[in-house]
Design a protein around this motif. Structure first.
Motif, PDB file in Angstrom:
ATOM      1  N   ASP A  11       0.932  -1.453  -0.133  1.00  0.00           N
ATOM      2  CA  ASP A  11      -0.206   0.379  -0.075  1.00  0.00           C
ATOM      3  C   ASP A  11       0.909   0.820  -0.186  1.00  0.00           C
ATOM      4  N   ARG A  12       1.658   1.639   0.888  1.00  0.00           N
ATOM      5  CA  ARG A  12       3.003   2.089   0.820  1.00  0.00           C
ATOM      6  C   ARG A  12       3.308   2.455  -0.456  1.00  0.00           C
ATOM      7  N   TYR A  13       3.720   1.915  -1.926  1.00  0.00           N
ATOM      8  CA  TYR A  13       4.351   2.088  -2.729  1.00  0.00           C
ATOM      9  C   TYR A  13       3.451   2.106  -3.915  1.00  0.00           C
ATOM     10  N   HIS A  14       2.095   1.819  -3.547  1.00  0.00           N
ATOM     11  CA  HIS A  14       1.321   1.854  -4.364  1.00  0.00           C
ATOM     12  C   HIS A  14       0.430   3.522  -4.750  1.00  0.00           C
ATOM     13  N   ILE A  15       0.675   4.056  -6.192  1.00  0.00           N
ATOM     14  CA  ILE A  15       0.614   5.279  -7.079  1.00  0.00           C
ATOM     15  C   ILE A  15      -0.870   5.844  -6.986  1.00  0.00           C
ATOM     16  N   MET A  16      -1.304   6.163  -6.990  1.00  0.00           N
ATOM     17  CA  MET A  16      -2.998   6.846  -7.028  1.00  0.00           C
ATOM     18  C   MET A  16      -3.134   8.133  -7.266  1.00  0.00           C
ATOM     19  N   LEU A  21      -7.772   9.185  -2.601  1.00  0.00           N
ATOM     20  CA  LEU A  21      -7.324   9.650  -1.266  1.00  0.00           C
ATOM     21  C   LEU A  21      -8.841   9.474  -0.317  1.00  0.00           C
ATOM     22  N   ASN A  22      -9.027   9.213   1.227  1.00  0.00           N
ATOM     23  CA  ASN A  22     -10.069   8.680   2.285  1.00  0.00           C
ATOM     24  C   ASN A  22      -9.354  10.477   2.361  1.00  0.00           C
ATOM     25  N   ILE A  23     -10.941  10.909   3.626  1.00  0.00           N
ATOM     26  CA  ILE A  23     -10.699  12.295   4.751  1.00  0.00           C
ATOM     27  C   ILE A  23      -9.282  11.793   5.216  1.00  0.00           C
ATOM     28  N   GLY A  24      -8.415  12.261   5.568  1.00  0.00           N
ATOM     29  CA  GLY A  24      -7.209  11.850   6.895  1.00  0.00           C
ATOM     30  C   GLY A  24      -6.077  11.382   6.338  1.00  0.00           C
ATOM     31  N   ASP A  25      -5.894  10.669   5.446  1.00  0.00           N
ATOM     32  CA  ASP A  25      -4.969  10.411   4.734  1.00  0.00           C
ATOM     33  C   ASP A  25      -4.084  10.802   4.051  1.00  0.00           C
ATOM     34  N   ILE A  26      -3.164  10.468   3.898  1.00  0.00           N
ATOM     35  CA  ILE A  26      -1.873  11.281   4.613  1.00  0.00           C
ATOM     36  C   ILE A  26      -0.790  10.281   3.254  1.00  0.00           C
ATOM     37  N   ARG A  27       0.069  11.083   2.375  1.00  0.00           N
ATOM     38  CA  ARG A  27       0.885  10.699   1.610  1.00  0.00           C
ATOM     39  C   ARG A  27       1.423  11.584   1.022  1.00  0.00           C
ATOM     40  N   HIS A  28       2.136  10.663  -0.053  1.00  0.00           N
ATOM     41  CA  HIS A  28       3.365  11.906  -0.631  1.00  0.00           C
ATOM     42  C   HIS A  28       3.325  11.806  -2.041  1.00  0.00           C
ATOM     43  N   ALA A  49       7.166  16.499  -5.641  1.00  0.00           N
ATOM     44  CA  ALA A  49       7.270  15.129  -5.704  1.00  0.00           C
ATOM     45  C   ALA A  49       7.985  15.380  -4.018  1.00  0.00           C
ATOM     46  N   GLY A  50       7.350  14.520  -3.922  1.00  0.00           N
ATOM     47  CA  GLY A  50       8.602  14.380  -2.216  1.00  0.00           C
ATOM     48  C   GLY A  50       7.584  15.341  -1.019  1.00  0.00           C
ATOM     49  N   THR A  51       6.596  16.088  -1.180  1.00  0.00           N
ATOM     50  CA  THR A  51       5.749  16.305  -0.485  1.00  0.00           C
ATOM     51  C   THR A  51       5.089  16.162  -0.197  1.00  0.00           C
ATOM     52  N   THR A  52       5.077  16.398   1.627  1.00  0.00           N
ATOM     53  CA  THR A  52       4.015  15.189   1.918  1.00  0.00           C
ATOM     54  C   THR A  52       2.065  16.232   1.524  1.00  0.00           C
ATOM     55  N   VAL A  53       1.233  15.603   2.278  1.00  0.00           N
ATOM     56  CA  VAL A  53      -0.163  16.227   1.522  1.00  0.00           C
ATOM     57  C   VAL A  53      -1.352  15.167   2.339  1.00  0.00           C
ATOM     58  N   SER A  54      -1.579  15.729   3.096  1.00  0.00           N
ATOM     59  CA  SER A  54      -2.965  15.338   3.582  1.00  0.00           C
ATOM     60  C   SER A  54      -4.243  15.415   2.916  1.00  0.00           C
ATOM     61  N   VAL A  55      -5.838  14.914   3.565  1.00  0.00           N
ATOM     62  CA  VAL A  55      -7.090  14.979   2.883  1.00  0.00           C
ATOM     63  C   VAL A  55      -8.095  15.544   4.279  1.00  0.00           C
ATOM     64  N   VAL A  56      -7.738  16.281   4.194  1.00  0.00           N
ATOM     65  CA  VAL A  56      -8.600  16.754   4.871  1.00  0.00           C
ATOM     66  C   VAL A  56     -10.650  17.542   4.999  1.00  0.00           C
ATOM     67  N   LEU A  63     -11.343  18.930  -3.215  1.00  0.00           N
ATOM     68  CA  LEU A  63     -10.639  18.337  -1.615  1.00  0.00           C
ATOM     69  C   LEU A  63     -10.537  19.574  -1.036  1.00  0.00           C
ATOM     70  N   ILE A  64      -9.802  19.509  -0.057  1.00  0.00           N
ATOM     71  CA  ILE A  64      -9.557  21.062   0.803  1.00  0.00           C
ATOM     72  C   ILE A  64      -8.655  19.814   1.555  1.00  0.00           C
ATOM     73  N   VAL A  65      -6.945  19.696   0.950  1.00  0.00           N
ATOM     74  CA  VAL A  65      -5.694  18.953   1.354  1.00  0.00           C
ATOM     75  C   VAL A  65      -4.916  20.363   2.664  1.00  0.00           C
ATOM     76  N   ASN A  66      -4.038  19.678   2.959  1.00  0.00           N
ATOM     77  CA  ASN A  66      -2.778  20.209   4.043  1.00  0.00           C
ATOM     78  C   ASN A  66      -1.814  19.627   2.757  1.00  0.00           C
ATOM     79  N   ILE A  67      -1.078  20.226   2.640  1.00  0.00           N
ATOM     80  CA  ILE A  67       0.164  20.961   1.716  1.00  0.00           C
ATOM     81  C   ILE A  67       1.321  22.212   2.426  1.00  0.00           C
ATOM     82  N   LYS A  68       2.274  21.464   2.743  1.00  0.00           N
ATOM     83  CA  LYS A  68       3.670  22.862   3.301  1.00  0.00           C
ATOM     84  C   LYS A  68       2.619  23.356   4.037  1.00  0.00           C
TER      85      LYS A  68
END
Length: 85
Positions: A11-16, A21-28, A49-56, A63-68
């Motif tokens: 799951d960690r390396y699955h690209i999508m 993503l669902n609310i609360g999911d955190i990915r790069h 690339a490489g930045t962490t993003v999470s779905v709020v 979507l509303i996402v958190n990034i940086k």
């Protein structure tokens, strides 16, 4: 436990797309698809690339996402061009 570890690693390396993503999911962020203008616009918002993003929050695919340390609203179309892992 071994099977759980294998599933977690897979799951960690699955690209999508970010739109999946669902609310609360955190990915790069893995890659941005689309035309040059679209990619440059998203990169200017911090989607590199490489930045962490999470779905709020999510409403009808938008979507509303958190990034940086910022919250950004994205349409379903833009979110589908951002691929995460």
């Amino acid at each position: 436990i071994r099977r759980q570890r294998q599933m977690c690693i897979r799951d960690r390396y699955h690209i999508m797309p970010l739109s999946m993503l669902n609310i609360g999911d955190i990915r790069h962020v893995n890659k941005i698809h689309g035309k040059d203008d679209t990619r440059h616009f998203l990169e200017s918002l911090g989607f590199v690339a490489g930045t962490t993003v999470s779905v709020v929050s999510e409403c009808d695919g938008n979507l509303i996402v958190n990034i940086k340390e910022s919250r950004i609203a994205l349409s379903k179309l833009l979110a589908s061009k951002i691929f995460v892992s």
